[in-house]
Design a protein around this motif. Structure first.
Motif, PDB file in Angstrom:
ATOM      1  N   GLU A   1      37.125  31.958  41.020  1.00 20.23           N
ATOM      2  CA  GLU A   1      38.243  32.525  41.785  1.00 20.23           C
ATOM      3  C   GLU A   1      39.553  31.922  41.276  1.00 20.23           C
ATOM      4  OE1 GLU A   1      40.526  34.583  44.486  1.00 20.23           O
ATOM      5  OE2 GLU A   1      38.348  34.812  44.332  1.00 20.23           O
ATOM      6  N   CYS A   2      40.486  32.789  40.871  1.00 18.49           N
ATOM      7  CA  CYS A   2      41.793  32.365  40.334  1.00 18.49           C
ATOM      8  C   CYS A   2      41.633  31.383  39.169  1.00 18.49           C
ATOM      9  CB  CYS A   2      42.671  31.757  41.425  1.00 18.49           C
ATOM     10  SG  CYS A   2      43.506  32.996  42.434  1.00 18.49           S
TER      11      CYS A   2
ATOM     12  N   ASP B   1      44.943  30.712  36.572  1.00 22.21           N
ATOM     13  CA  ASP B   1      46.075  30.418  37.443  1.00 22.21           C
ATOM     14  C   ASP B   1      47.305  30.151  36.578  1.00 22.21           C
ATOM     15  OD1 ASP B   1      45.553  27.951  36.325  1.00 22.21           O
ATOM     16  OD2 ASP B   1      44.845  27.028  38.188  1.00 22.21           O
TER      17      ASP B   1
ATOM     18  N   ASP C   1      45.149  34.985  39.094  1.00 18.91           N
ATOM     19  CA  ASP C   1      46.179  34.815  40.118  1.00 18.91           C
ATOM     20  C   ASP C   1      47.263  35.857  39.839  1.00 18.91           C
ATOM     21  OD1 ASP C   1      48.559  34.025  41.449  1.00 18.91           O
ATOM     22  OD2 ASP C   1      47.875  31.956  41.543  1.00 18.91           O
ATOM     23  N   ASP C   2      47.338  36.883  40.679  1.00 18.35           N
ATOM     24  CA  ASP C   2      48.249  38.002  40.419  1.00 18.35           C
ATOM     25  C   ASP C   2      49.703  37.548  40.279  1.00 18.35           C
ATOM     26  OD1 ASP C   2      46.000  39.524  40.711  1.00 18.35           O
ATOM     27  OD2 ASP C   2      46.703  40.679  42.438  1.00 18.35           O
TER      28      ASP C   2
ATOM     29  N   ALA D   1      50.920  34.616  39.554  1.00 18.92           N
ATOM     30  CA  ALA D   1      51.117  33.796  38.356  1.00 18.92           C
ATOM     31  C   ALA D   1      51.150  34.659  37.102  1.00 18.92           C
ATOM     32  CB  ALA D   1      50.021  32.748  38.260  1.00 18.92           C
TER      33      ALA D   1
ATOM     34  N   ARG E   1      41.957  42.942  43.192  1.00 15.56           N
ATOM     35  CA  ARG E   1      41.501  42.365  44.458  1.00 15.56           C
ATOM     36  C   ARG E   1      41.321  43.438  45.527  1.00 15.56           C
ATOM     37  NH1 ARG E   1      42.016  36.849  44.609  1.00 15.56           N
ATOM     38  NH2 ARG E   1      42.918  35.994  42.696  1.00 15.56           N
TER      39      ARG E   1
END
Length: 309
Positions: free
Chosen positions: A202-203, A206, A229-230, A232, A251
């Motif tokens: 997850e992420c 980043d 991470d959208d 970022a 997501r």
């Protein structure tokens, strides 16, 4: 008689009933396929995670849950799911992913977007480098990542790969661990993500890891939206550190109309089309797993609950 519950949205029936019926017959299996079997009579659950079954506890006789999708993140942590779970890996799904990845890697390698956007009369005859001079990183070396990596090697790209466990793939330099991830990111002009979505991934990309990528590098994500991470990513594109992002998984799907990805000049959105489970090829995988289950043989593509895939 083997009772298989088709636990998928009703809209799936037209596409799946014929291929499954033919696959069962070809495998010599006597299967009663229905969405109406009483839970206590079900031997196998053929599951679409968007389907009607979310409580697996009534299925006390079921020998396995056979997922129609490659991803299992929406079901693997279900506390009622105590039966063995198999994810989908089938030839059609793999071929579709290879074609998507190879196509978009070549698109970015050749600079096709710039040619399409060029004004009339613009004549920049600068040739792109050869594939041998364009390093590509493959994050995830499972069945799909390995197939894509091999295809890119065949096209002449230097390919490095990163995965949770060591892999040995001809022509691919592979790494593991967080230091290995940073080295893999820093060494590539194009980064492709084909990792499963788990708490550990997850992420994964980043702000720090996006910053570790080469200036001007391109990200291609046909894997899972949650890997990135959208905010970022948008920041890295805005400041010009990354050259472009081609994204096929998000997501929230469909991607909301007001999401910044739709309007960003350095983002290409594709509507989760990189690969799909194709009934004609996937039905044979379902039939083979039922055959194996009846014979007491190991299931194909069995999910490791601790890893989440």
């Amino acid at each position: 008689m083997i009772h298989a519950l088709f636990a998928a949205p009703q809209a799936y029936d037209a596409a799946w009933t014929g291929p499954l019926t033919r696959a069962f017959a070809a495998a010599g299996l006597d299967v009663a396929l229905s969405r109406d079997h009483a839970p206590e009579t079900v031997d196998y659950i053929i599951l679409a995670p968007s389907g009607p079954v979310t409580d697996f506890s009534p299925f006390i006789r079921a020998k396995a849950v056979l997922n129609l999708w490659a991803g299992v993140e929406t079901v693997v942590d279900n506390p009622t799911l105590t039966q063995p779970l198999a994810r989908m890996v089938d030839p059609g799904l793999t071929a579709g992913m290879v074609e998507y990845v190879a196509g978009h890697v070549l698109r970015h390698h050749l600079g096709i977007d710039a040619h399409l956007a060029a004004a009339p009369g613009a004549w920049d005859s600068t040739a792109p480098p050869l594939a041998q001079d364009r390093p590509v990183a493959m994050l995830g070396l499972g069945a799909l990542g390995t197939a894509c990596a091999k295809a890119l090697v065949h096209l002449g790209f230097p390919v490095s790969g990163w995965s949770n466990s060591p892999k040995s793939i001809p022509g691919v330099t592979s790494a593991t661990g967080r230091d290995g991830l940073d080295r893999t990111l820093a060494g590539a002009d194009i980064v492709v993500t084909l990792l499963p979505l788990t708490p550990d991934t997850e992420c994964l990309l980043d702000a720090g890891r996006l910053a570790a990528m080469r200036p001007g590098a391109v990200l291609v994500n046909p894997g899972r939206g949650g890997l990135v991470d959208d905010a970022a990513l948008i920041a890295a594109l805005d400041r010009g550190h990354l050259g472009h992002a081609t994204l096929d998984a998000f997501r929230t799907e469909p991607l909301p109309e007001d999401h910044p990805f739709w309007h960003h000049p350095r983002v290409t959105v594709t509507p989760h089309i990189a690969s799909a489970t194709r009934p004609e090829t996937a039905a044979g995988v379902i039939a083979e797993n039922i055959r194996r289950g009846e014979a007491g043989a190991p299931l194909l593509h069995l999910v490791d609950r601790d890893r989440g895939y």
